[in-house]
Design a protein around this motif. Structure first.
Motif, PDB file in Angstrom:
ATOM      1  N   SER A 220     -13.312  86.224 -33.245  1.00 51.83           N
ATOM      2  CA  SER A 220     -14.617  86.131 -33.894  1.00 51.83           C
ATOM      3  C   SER A 220     -14.562  85.384 -35.223  1.00 51.83           C
ATOM      4  CB  SER A 220     -15.184  87.540 -34.136  1.00 51.83           C
ATOM      5  OG  SER A 220     -14.344  88.273 -35.015  1.00 51.83           O
ATOM      6  N   GLY A 221     -13.407  84.841 -35.580  1.00 50.24           N
ATOM      7  CA  GLY A 221     -13.245  84.171 -36.865  1.00 50.24           C
ATOM      8  C   GLY A 221     -14.110  82.934 -36.987  1.00 50.24           C
ATOM      9  N   GLU A 222     -14.517  82.613 -38.211  1.00 53.62           N
ATOM     10  CA  GLU A 222     -15.416  81.482 -38.447  1.00 53.62           C
ATOM     11  C   GLU A 222     -14.768  80.151 -38.097  1.00 53.62           C
ATOM     12  OE1 GLU A 222     -16.883  81.555 -42.373  1.00 53.62           O
ATOM     13  OE2 GLU A 222     -17.942  83.447 -42.153  1.00 53.62           O
ATOM     14  N   LYS A 223     -13.442  80.082 -38.191  1.00 52.89           N
ATOM     15  CA  LYS A 223     -12.782  78.810 -37.921  1.00 52.89           C
ATOM     16  C   LYS A 223     -12.725  78.501 -36.434  1.00 52.89           C
ATOM     17  CE  LYS A 223      -9.025  77.688 -39.971  1.00 52.89           C
ATOM     18  NZ  LYS A 223      -7.644  77.726 -40.463  1.00 52.89           N
ATOM     19  N   ASN A 224     -12.914  79.516 -35.600  1.00 50.62           N
ATOM     20  CA  ASN A 224     -12.770  79.312 -34.171  1.00 50.62           C
ATOM     21  C   ASN A 224     -13.994  78.634 -33.570  1.00 50.62           C
ATOM     22  OD1 ASN A 224     -10.234  80.542 -34.071  1.00 50.62           O
ATOM     23  ND2 ASN A 224     -11.181  82.554 -34.045  1.00 50.62           N
ATOM     24  N   ARG A 225     -13.756  77.725 -32.697  1.00 44.53           N
ATOM     25  CA  ARG A 225     -14.823  76.964 -32.082  1.00 44.53           C
ATOM     26  C   ARG A 225     -15.405  77.709 -30.893  1.00 44.53           C
ATOM     27  NH1 ARG A 225     -11.795  71.040 -32.259  1.00 44.53           N
ATOM     28  NH2 ARG A 225     -11.515  71.007 -34.511  1.00 44.53           N
ATOM     29  N   GLN A 226     -16.707  77.719 -30.816  1.00 45.71           N
ATOM     30  CA  GLN A 226     -17.402  78.295 -29.681  1.00 45.71           C
ATOM     31  C   GLN A 226     -17.827  77.158 -28.751  1.00 45.71           C
ATOM     32  OE1 GLN A 226     -17.676  81.691 -29.574  1.00 45.71           O
ATOM     33  NE2 GLN A 226     -16.582  81.723 -31.518  1.00 45.71           N
ATOM     34  N   VAL A 227     -17.948  77.482 -27.483  1.00 45.84           N
ATOM     35  CA  VAL A 227     -18.363  76.483 -26.500  1.00 45.84           C
ATOM     36  C   VAL A 227     -19.647  76.953 -25.829  1.00 45.84           C
ATOM     37  CG1 VAL A 227     -17.787  75.304 -24.342  1.00 45.84           C
ATOM     38  CG2 VAL A 227     -16.021  75.662 -26.084  1.00 45.84           C
ATOM     39  N   ILE A 228     -20.674  76.102 -25.879  1.00 51.45           N
ATOM     40  CA  ILE A 228     -21.945  76.376 -25.213  1.00 51.45           C
ATOM     41  C   ILE A 228     -22.072  75.426 -24.029  1.00 51.45           C
ATOM     42  CG2 ILE A 228     -24.457  76.355 -25.426  1.00 51.45           C
ATOM     43  CD1 ILE A 228     -24.118  76.949 -28.406  1.00 51.45           C
ATOM     44  N   GLU A 229     -22.283  76.002 -22.858  1.00 51.07           N
ATOM     45  CA  GLU A 229     -22.464  75.186 -21.662  1.00 51.07           C
ATOM     46  C   GLU A 229     -23.954  75.072 -21.355  1.00 51.07           C
ATOM     47  OE1 GLU A 229     -21.270  75.556 -17.001  1.00 51.07           O
ATOM     48  OE2 GLU A 229     -19.645  75.726 -18.474  1.00 51.07           O
ATOM     49  N   LEU A 230     -24.441  73.833 -21.259  1.00 48.89           N
ATOM     50  CA  LEU A 230     -25.870  73.560 -21.039  1.00 48.89           C
ATOM     51  C   LEU A 230     -26.087  72.847 -19.710  1.00 48.89           C
ATOM     52  CD1 LEU A 230     -26.936  72.003 -24.453  1.00 48.89           C
ATOM     53  CD2 LEU A 230     -27.470  74.302 -23.657  1.00 48.89           C
ATOM     54  N   THR A 231     -27.149  73.205 -19.039  1.00 49.31           N
ATOM     55  CA  THR A 231     -27.616  72.438 -17.882  1.00 49.31           C
ATOM     56  C   THR A 231     -29.062  72.052 -18.160  1.00 49.31           C
ATOM     57  OG1 THR A 231     -26.169  73.645 -16.370  1.00 49.31           O
ATOM     58  CG2 THR A 231     -27.996  72.416 -15.397  1.00 49.31           C
ATOM     59  N   VAL A 232     -29.318  70.753 -18.166  1.00 47.96           N
ATOM     60  CA  VAL A 232     -30.660  70.254 -18.480  1.00 47.96           C
ATOM     61  C   VAL A 232     -31.083  69.221 -17.444  1.00 47.96           C
ATOM     62  CG1 VAL A 232     -30.354  70.619 -20.955  1.00 47.96           C
ATOM     63  CG2 VAL A 232     -29.800  68.401 -19.959  1.00 47.96           C
ATOM     64  N   LYS A 233     -32.374  68.956 -17.385  1.00 51.56           N
ATOM     65  CA  LYS A 233     -32.896  67.890 -16.530  1.00 51.56           C
ATOM     66  C   LYS A 233     -33.879  67.054 -17.334  1.00 51.56           C
ATOM     67  CE  LYS A 233     -35.679  68.913 -13.211  1.00 51.56           C
ATOM     68  NZ  LYS A 233     -36.303  69.525 -12.005  1.00 51.56           N
ATOM     69  N   GLY A 234     -34.035  65.830 -16.897  1.00 50.15           N
ATOM     70  CA  GLY A 234     -34.916  64.901 -17.606  1.00 50.15           C
ATOM     71  C   GLY A 234     -34.377  63.495 -17.459  1.00 50.15           C
ATOM     72  N   SER A 235     -35.044  62.529 -18.070  1.00 46.77           N
ATOM     73  CA  SER A 235     -34.584  61.140 -17.984  1.00 46.77           C
ATOM     74  C   SER A 235     -33.480  60.901 -19.010  1.00 46.77           C
ATOM     75  CB  SER A 235     -35.752  60.193 -18.234  1.00 46.77           C
ATOM     76  OG  SER A 235     -36.308  60.433 -19.515  1.00 46.77           O
ATOM     77  N   ASP A 236     -32.492  60.109 -18.618  1.00 43.05           N
ATOM     78  CA  ASP A 236     -31.358  59.770 -19.494  1.00 43.05           C
ATOM     79  C   ASP A 236     -30.806  61.032 -20.168  1.00 43.05           C
ATOM     80  OD1 ASP A 236     -29.412  58.321 -20.801  1.00 43.05           O
ATOM     81  OD2 ASP A 236     -30.746  57.761 -22.460  1.00 43.05           O
ATOM     82  N   LYS A 237     -30.408  61.991 -19.350  1.00 42.22           N
ATOM     83  CA  LYS A 237     -30.032  63.333 -19.854  1.00 42.22           C
ATOM     84  C   LYS A 237     -28.854  63.282 -20.825  1.00 42.22           C
ATOM     85  CE  LYS A 237     -29.779  64.148 -15.505  1.00 42.22           C
ATOM     86  NZ  LYS A 237     -30.602  63.053 -14.982  1.00 42.22           N
ATOM     87  N   ALA A 238     -27.742  62.667 -20.384  1.00 43.50           N
ATOM     88  CA  ALA A 238     -26.543  62.646 -21.236  1.00 43.50           C
ATOM     89  C   ALA A 238     -26.808  61.884 -22.529  1.00 43.50           C
ATOM     90  CB  ALA A 238     -25.369  62.029 -20.476  1.00 43.50           C
ATOM     91  N   GLY A 239     -27.504  60.754 -22.427  1.00 47.05           N
ATOM     92  CA  GLY A 239     -27.804  59.977 -23.628  1.00 47.05           C
ATOM     93  C   GLY A 239     -28.702  60.736 -24.578  1.00 47.05           C
ATOM     94  N   ALA A 240     -29.690  61.447 -24.020  1.00 47.42           N
ATOM     95  CA  ALA A 240     -30.601  62.230 -24.856  1.00 47.42           C
ATOM     96  C   ALA A 240     -29.864  63.347 -25.579  1.00 47.42           C
ATOM     97  CB  ALA A 240     -31.722  62.806 -23.991  1.00 47.42           C
ATOM     98  N   LEU A 241     -28.941  63.994 -24.895  1.00 52.71           N
ATOM     99  CA  LEU A 241     -28.165  65.068 -25.532  1.00 52.71           C
ATOM    100  C   LEU A 241     -27.320  64.521 -26.667  1.00 52.71           C
ATOM    101  CD1 LEU A 241     -27.057  67.141 -22.419  1.00 52.71           C
ATOM    102  CD2 LEU A 241     -28.486  67.945 -24.293  1.00 52.71           C
ATOM    103  N   ASN A 242     -26.667  63.390 -26.431  1.00 56.74           N
ATOM    104  CA  ASN A 242     -25.863  62.778 -27.493  1.00 56.74           C
ATOM    105  C   ASN A 242     -26.720  62.445 -28.703  1.00 56.74           C
ATOM    106  OD1 ASN A 242     -22.924  62.236 -27.007  1.00 56.74           O
ATOM    107  ND2 ASN A 242     -23.726  61.567 -25.033  1.00 56.74           N
ATOM    108  N   LYS A 243     -27.904  61.950 -28.470  1.00 60.75           N
ATOM    109  CA  LYS A 243     -28.799  61.599 -29.573  1.00 60.75           C
ATOM    110  C   LYS A 243     -29.260  62.861 -30.311  1.00 60.75           C
ATOM    111  CE  LYS A 243     -31.577  58.238 -28.846  1.00 60.75           C
ATOM    112  NZ  LYS A 243     -32.691  57.396 -28.329  1.00 60.75           N
ATOM    113  N   LEU A 244     -29.520  63.944 -29.571  1.00 61.70           N
ATOM    114  CA  LEU A 244     -29.987  65.193 -30.176  1.00 61.70           C
ATOM    115  C   LEU A 244     -28.940  65.817 -31.093  1.00 61.70           C
ATOM    116  CD1 LEU A 244     -31.853  67.069 -27.289  1.00 61.70           C
ATOM    117  CD2 LEU A 244     -32.845  66.279 -29.438  1.00 61.70           C
ATOM    118  N   PHE A 245     -27.689  65.767 -30.678  1.00 62.77           N
ATOM    119  CA  PHE A 245     -26.665  66.536 -31.387  1.00 62.77           C
ATOM    120  C   PHE A 245     -25.667  65.686 -32.157  1.00 62.77           C
ATOM    121  CE2 PHE A 245     -27.901  69.254 -27.709  1.00 62.77           C
ATOM    122  CZ  PHE A 245     -28.567  70.213 -28.448  1.00 62.77           C
ATOM    123  N   SER A 246     -25.805  64.381 -32.115  1.00 64.11           N
ATOM    124  CA  SER A 246     -24.904  63.518 -32.868  1.00 64.11           C
ATOM    125  C   SER A 246     -25.056  63.776 -34.364  1.00 64.11           C
ATOM    126  CB  SER A 246     -25.218  62.053 -32.566  1.00 64.11           C
ATOM    127  OG  SER A 246     -24.388  61.211 -33.337  1.00 64.11           O
TER     128      SER A 246
END
Length: 311
Positions: A220-246
Motif C-alpha cells: 500500500s506504499g505511496e511509491k508503489n505503482r498501481q495498475v488500472i485496466e480499462l476497456t473502452v469503445k469509440g473512434s481512434d480508441k488507443a490514440g484518444a486514450l494516449n491524448k487523454l492521459f499524456s
C-alpha cells in the motif's frame, strides 16, 4: 534481538553486501528476498559466523558475531540450501549423533528427538537411510537438525528450493508453527512463500536494502505503482486514450489489446487514480465498458524495485 549495522562484504573488487542496516526483533518471521547475487546468502552466512564481514557489525542479543562467534552460534539453528546430511545414516542415528554434538544428555536427547520427529513430520522415516528419502523429507531432517538444541533463532537459506508444491506447503506450515515461538529469518525466491509466512520482508538488490516492512505496508506504499485496466469503445480508441492521459499522473500506457469495437489497456499510475480516470473518459467521446484496479502483489513490488535498481 538482531542488529545489522553498515554491513559490507567484498570479494576482491566485487561488493556483495553494500553497507546494509536493519534490525530484527524477537519473535519475528522475516523474509529475506532478492534476485540471484543480491547478497542474501552472504548476509546469512555472516550472521551465522561462516563468513567474516569486510566491515560493519552484526550483533545478536548484544553479542558481536565477529568477536564472539561461538556464543552467537549457540543461539542460532542454521539450515543451508543443501542440508548437510550423511546419506548412509538412518534418520534416527543422524539425529542422535546431532544431539551428541550439541551436548544433550541421554534423557533430554530422547525427548527432543521425539518432539522433533512430530514437529517436522519425520516419524515414519526415522529408521530409513537418509539417501532413500525424497528432497522434501531431507529438508525436514535438516530442519530437525537445526532445531536440535532449541535455538532462539532459526536461519533458513532457501528452505523450499527444489521441492514440489505439496512439499512447499508442508514446509511452510512447519515454519509458521515454529515462528509462533522463535525468531525466524529465511531467504527465498518463491515470493508467495514470503507473503504467506512472513510478518515482515526485506528486499535486497545489488547488496542494498531496496525495501523493508510488513507485506501489507509495502503493497500500500505511496511509491508503489498501481495498475488500472480499462476497456473502452469509440473512434481512434488507443490514440484518444494516449491524448487523454499524456503528461498526467498516469505516466504510461501498455499492453494494448484490440477487439473489433473496443480496446483494453493497462495504465500504470501512482496511488488510486480511478476517479480521475473516470472523469477524463466521461468528458471524452469514449465509452467506458470496464475499469478494474489490479491488486498489488509482492511479486509486482519485487519486480518493480529490482528492475528500477538494475537500470
Amino acid at each position: 534481538m538482531i542488529s545489522i549495522e553498515n554491513l559490507v562484504k567484498e570479494y576482491g573488487q566485487t561488493r556483495a553486501v553494500n553497507g546494509i542496516n536493519f534490525e530484527i526483533p524477537s519473535g519475528q518471521v522475516l523474509g529475506l528476498l532478492g534476485p540471484n547475487g543480491a547478497g542474501k546468502s552472504t548476509t546469512l552466512r555472516i550472521l551465522t559466523g561462516y563468513l567474516q564481514p569486510t566491515s560493519g557489525t552484526i550483533k545478536v542479543n548484544g553479542i558481536d558475531v565477529t568477536e564472539n562467534p561461538v556464543e552467537v552460534k549457540k543461539l542460532i539453528g542454521y539450515l543451508p540450501e543443501s542440508a548437510p546430511l550423511y546419506p548412509d545414516m538412518l534418520v534416527f542415528d543422524y539425529l542422535n549423533y546431532s544431539s551428541d554434538l550439541r551436548g544433550l544428555d541421554k534423557d533430554m536427547k530422547k525427548k527432543r528427538i521425539r518432539e522433533l520427529a512430530g514437529l517436522c513430520g519425520i516419524g515414519d522415516v526415522m529408521h530409513k537411510p537418509i539417501r532413500t528419502l525424497s528432497k522434501g523429507y531431507k529438508q525436514r531432517v535438516g530442519l530437525a537438525h537445526a532445531l536440535m538444541d532449541d535455538p532462539e533463532i532459526l536461519v533458513l537459506d532457501e528452505p523450499t528450493s527444489g521441492l514440489d508444491p505439496n512439499q512447499i506447503v508442508e514446509i511452510r506450515s512447519i515454519i509458521k508453527d515454529i515462528g509462533k515461538e522463535k525468531t525466524i529469518i529465511f531467504s527465498t525466491h518463491i515470493l508467495s512463500e514470503a507473503e504467506a509466512a512472513c510478518s515482515r520482508v526485506v528486499i535486497i538488490n545489488k547488496g542494498n536494502v531496496a525495501a523493508d516492512g510488513p507485506v501489507e505496508m509495502l503493497k500500500s506504499g505511496e511509491k508503489n505503482r498501481q495498475v488500472i485496466e480499462l476497456t473502452v469503445k469509440g473512434s481512434d480508441k488507443a490514440g484518444a486514450l494516449n491524448k487523454l492521459f499524456s503528461g498526467s499522473e498516469l505516466y504510461s500506457i501498455n499492453d494494448t489489446v484490440s477487439a473489433s469495437d473496443s480496446v483494453t489497456v493497462k495504465l500504470a499510475c501512482s496511488g488510486d487514480q480511478r476517479e480521475a480516470v473516470y472523469g477524463r473518459i466521461k468528458d471524452s467521446d469514449l465509452v467506458l465498458l470496464e475499469m478494474v484496479q489490479q491488486k498489488q502483489t509482492l511479486e509486482n513490488i519485487f519486480r518493480e524495485l529490482t528492475r528500477e535498481q538494475n537500470v
